[in-house]
Design a protein around this motif. Structure first.
Motif, PDB file in Angstrom:
ATOM      1  N   PRO A 141       0.924  -1.331   0.026  1.00 33.29           N
ATOM      2  CA  PRO A 141       0.002  -0.019   0.058  1.00 33.29           C
ATOM      3  C   PRO A 141       0.921   1.176  -0.106  1.00 33.29           C
ATOM      4  CG  PRO A 141       0.020  -1.111   1.953  1.00 33.29           C
ATOM      5  CD  PRO A 141       0.653  -2.083   1.261  1.00 33.29           C
ATOM      6  N   LEU A 142       0.350   2.041  -0.937  1.00 32.28           N
ATOM      7  CA  LEU A 142       1.032   3.479  -0.707  1.00 32.28           C
ATOM      8  C   LEU A 142       0.856   4.264   0.310  1.00 32.28           C
ATOM      9  CD1 LEU A 142       0.618   4.322  -4.563  1.00 32.28           C
ATOM     10  CD2 LEU A 142       2.664   3.150  -3.494  1.00 32.28           C
ATOM     11  N   PHE A 143       2.039   4.942   0.734  1.00 29.56           N
ATOM     12  CA  PHE A 143       1.604   5.794   2.101  1.00 29.56           C
ATOM     13  C   PHE A 143       0.845   7.261   1.278  1.00 29.56           C
ATOM     14  CE2 PHE A 143       5.841   3.974   3.570  1.00 29.56           C
ATOM     15  CZ  PHE A 143       5.036   3.206   4.508  1.00 29.56           C
ATOM     16  N   PRO A 144       0.349   7.697   2.017  1.00 27.43           N
ATOM     17  CA  PRO A 144      -0.643   9.017   1.651  1.00 27.43           C
ATOM     18  C   PRO A 144       0.367   9.911   1.459  1.00 27.43           C
ATOM     19  CG  PRO A 144      -1.528   8.129   3.842  1.00 27.43           C
ATOM     20  CD  PRO A 144      -0.461   7.174   3.533  1.00 27.43           C
ATOM     21  N   GLN A 145       0.132  10.874   0.447  1.00 18.25           N
ATOM     22  CA  GLN A 145       1.047  12.002  -0.038  1.00 18.25           C
ATOM     23  C   GLN A 145       0.418  13.498   0.467  1.00 18.25           C
ATOM     24  OE1 GLN A 145       3.895  11.719  -2.239  1.00 18.25           O
ATOM     25  NE2 GLN A 145       4.113   9.569  -2.070  1.00 18.25           N
ATOM     26  N   GLN A 146       0.943  14.137   0.909  1.00 21.15           N
ATOM     27  CA  GLN A 146       0.553  15.408   1.306  1.00 21.15           C
ATOM     28  C   GLN A 146       0.435  16.376  -0.057  1.00 21.15           C
ATOM     29  OE1 GLN A 146       2.086  17.432   4.409  1.00 21.15           O
ATOM     30  NE2 GLN A 146       0.656  19.138   4.347  1.00 21.15           N
ATOM     31  N   ILE A 147      -0.704  16.834  -0.635  1.00 19.32           N
ATOM     32  CA  ILE A 147      -0.782  17.559  -1.503  1.00 19.32           C
ATOM     33  C   ILE A 147      -0.850  19.191  -0.955  1.00 19.32           C
ATOM     34  CG2 ILE A 147      -2.276  18.217  -3.774  1.00 19.32           C
ATOM     35  CD1 ILE A 147      -3.166  15.297  -3.561  1.00 19.32           C
ATOM     36  N   CYS A 148       0.006  19.785  -1.312  1.00 20.07           N
ATOM     37  CA  CYS A 148      -0.169  21.391  -1.187  1.00 20.07           C
ATOM     38  C   CYS A 148      -0.583  22.009  -2.267  1.00 20.07           C
ATOM     39  CB  CYS A 148       1.375  21.567  -0.822  1.00 20.07           C
ATOM     40  SG  CYS A 148       1.716  23.262  -0.346  1.00 20.07           S
ATOM     41  N   SER A 149      -1.491  22.924  -2.025  1.00 11.05           N
ATOM     42  CA  SER A 149      -2.039  23.850  -3.297  1.00 11.05           C
ATOM     43  C   SER A 149      -2.135  25.127  -2.622  1.00 11.05           C
ATOM     44  CB  SER A 149      -3.208  23.236  -3.754  1.00 11.05           C
ATOM     45  OG  SER A 149      -4.481  23.349  -2.590  1.00 11.05           O
ATOM     46  N   LEU A 150      -1.847  26.022  -3.654  1.00 11.50           N
ATOM     47  CA  LEU A 150      -2.053  27.363  -2.947  1.00 11.50           C
ATOM     48  C   LEU A 150      -3.404  27.804  -3.542  1.00 11.50           C
ATOM     49  CD1 LEU A 150       1.628  28.577  -3.874  1.00 11.50           C
ATOM     50  CD2 LEU A 150       0.553  28.103  -1.643  1.00 11.50           C
ATOM     51  N   TRP A 151      -3.917  28.408  -2.732  1.00 14.58           N
ATOM     52  CA  TRP A 151      -5.269  29.069  -3.209  1.00 14.58           C
ATOM     53  C   TRP A 151      -5.675  30.721  -2.606  1.00 14.58           C
ATOM     54  CZ3 TRP A 151      -9.258  29.943   0.471  1.00 14.58           C
ATOM     55  CH2 TRP A 151      -9.039  29.281   1.682  1.00 14.58           C
ATOM     56  N   LYS A 152      -6.190  31.294  -3.247  1.00 16.05           N
ATOM     57  CA  LYS A 152      -6.301  32.732  -3.072  1.00 16.05           C
ATOM     58  C   LYS A 152      -7.534  32.887  -2.337  1.00 16.05           C
ATOM     59  CE  LYS A 152      -4.205  36.588  -5.292  1.00 16.05           C
ATOM     60  NZ  LYS A 152      -4.143  37.342  -6.470  1.00 16.05           N
ATOM     61  N   ARG A 153      -7.634  33.431  -1.306  1.00 15.81           N
ATOM     62  CA  ARG A 153      -8.803  33.612  -0.519  1.00 15.81           C
ATOM     63  C   ARG A 153      -9.694  34.850  -1.247  1.00 15.81           C
ATOM     64  NH1 ARG A 153      -8.531  34.549   5.970  1.00 15.81           N
ATOM     65  NH2 ARG A 153      -9.942  33.067   6.307  1.00 15.81           N
ATOM     66  N   PRO A 154     -10.870  34.617  -1.527  1.00 12.53           N
ATOM     67  CA  PRO A 154     -11.779  35.684  -2.112  1.00 12.53           C
ATOM     68  C   PRO A 154     -11.653  37.047  -1.340  1.00 12.53           C
ATOM     69  CG  PRO A 154     -12.982  33.802  -1.673  1.00 12.53           C
ATOM     70  CD  PRO A 154     -11.850  33.433  -1.134  1.00 12.53           C
TER      71      PRO A 154
END
Length: 185
Positions: A171-184
């Protein structure tokens, strides 16, 4: 033979009389062998113990033929758990050897220096972690595994086949996905 692990120890004590040293060495080997028989659940393995006098310096090594390792792993359900359990048994045996080697010298308050080499099992376990982290592919892990196992990997094709299957199904270890989003605003 596949190196399962080694334990080296150094105890800085005055030289022992030769007959005492021989008794110490034989007793240490016999006790370590008995411990291994009760804890290392492999159908066949090899042990070696070298002890030098002066200050007491020694080392123990556990090795196994790949087919015997394959049979031992089969006792534990999955390939990964079998590797882990046998690896823990080998580590426990190394700890026992080091503690038992120092036992006659406890009263003299001498510290024992211990160095362990975890052997091929730990190297295979590290490959599983690399596969699970996505750092290597199954194919890359198999190339590294064949290097670790040496020529014996050709003699036991069922081990190699099952190892590859275990890599593929790990089983693959979970990967942390980092995304940048702008706050409205």
């Amino acid at each position: 033979m596949i190196d399962l692990g080694t334990t080296d120890f150094y105890i800085a004590v005055p030289s022992m009389p030769r007959d005492e040293f021989e008794i110490y060495s034989m007793q240490l080997f016999d006790e370590w062998e008995a411990y291994l028989e009760s804890t290392l659940l492999l159908p066949d393995y090899s042990i070696a113990l070298n002890v030098e006098e002066g200050s007491v310096k020694g080392g123990g090594k556990i090795a196994v033929l790949l087919y015997a390792l394959y049979m031992g792993i089969g006792n534990y359900g999955s390939f990964m758990s079998g590797l882990e359990i046998i690896s823990n048994q080998v580590k426990s045996a190394g700890d026992y050897l080091a503690k038992r080697a120092a036992l006659p010298f406890v009263a003299s308050d001498v510290k024992t220096k211990i160095r362990k080499n975890s052997g091929s099992l730990t190297q295979l376990q590290r490959l599983f972690v690399k596969v699970q982290n996505g750092k290597v592919t199954v194919e890359q892990a198999m190339i590294e595994a064949r290097v670790i196992l040496g020529e014996e990997s050709e003699a036991v094709p069922e081990f190699v086949r099952d190892l590859q299957g275990a890599f593929e199904n790990a089983p693959l270890f979970p990967q942390q996905i980092c995304s940048l989003w702008k706050r409205p605003n």
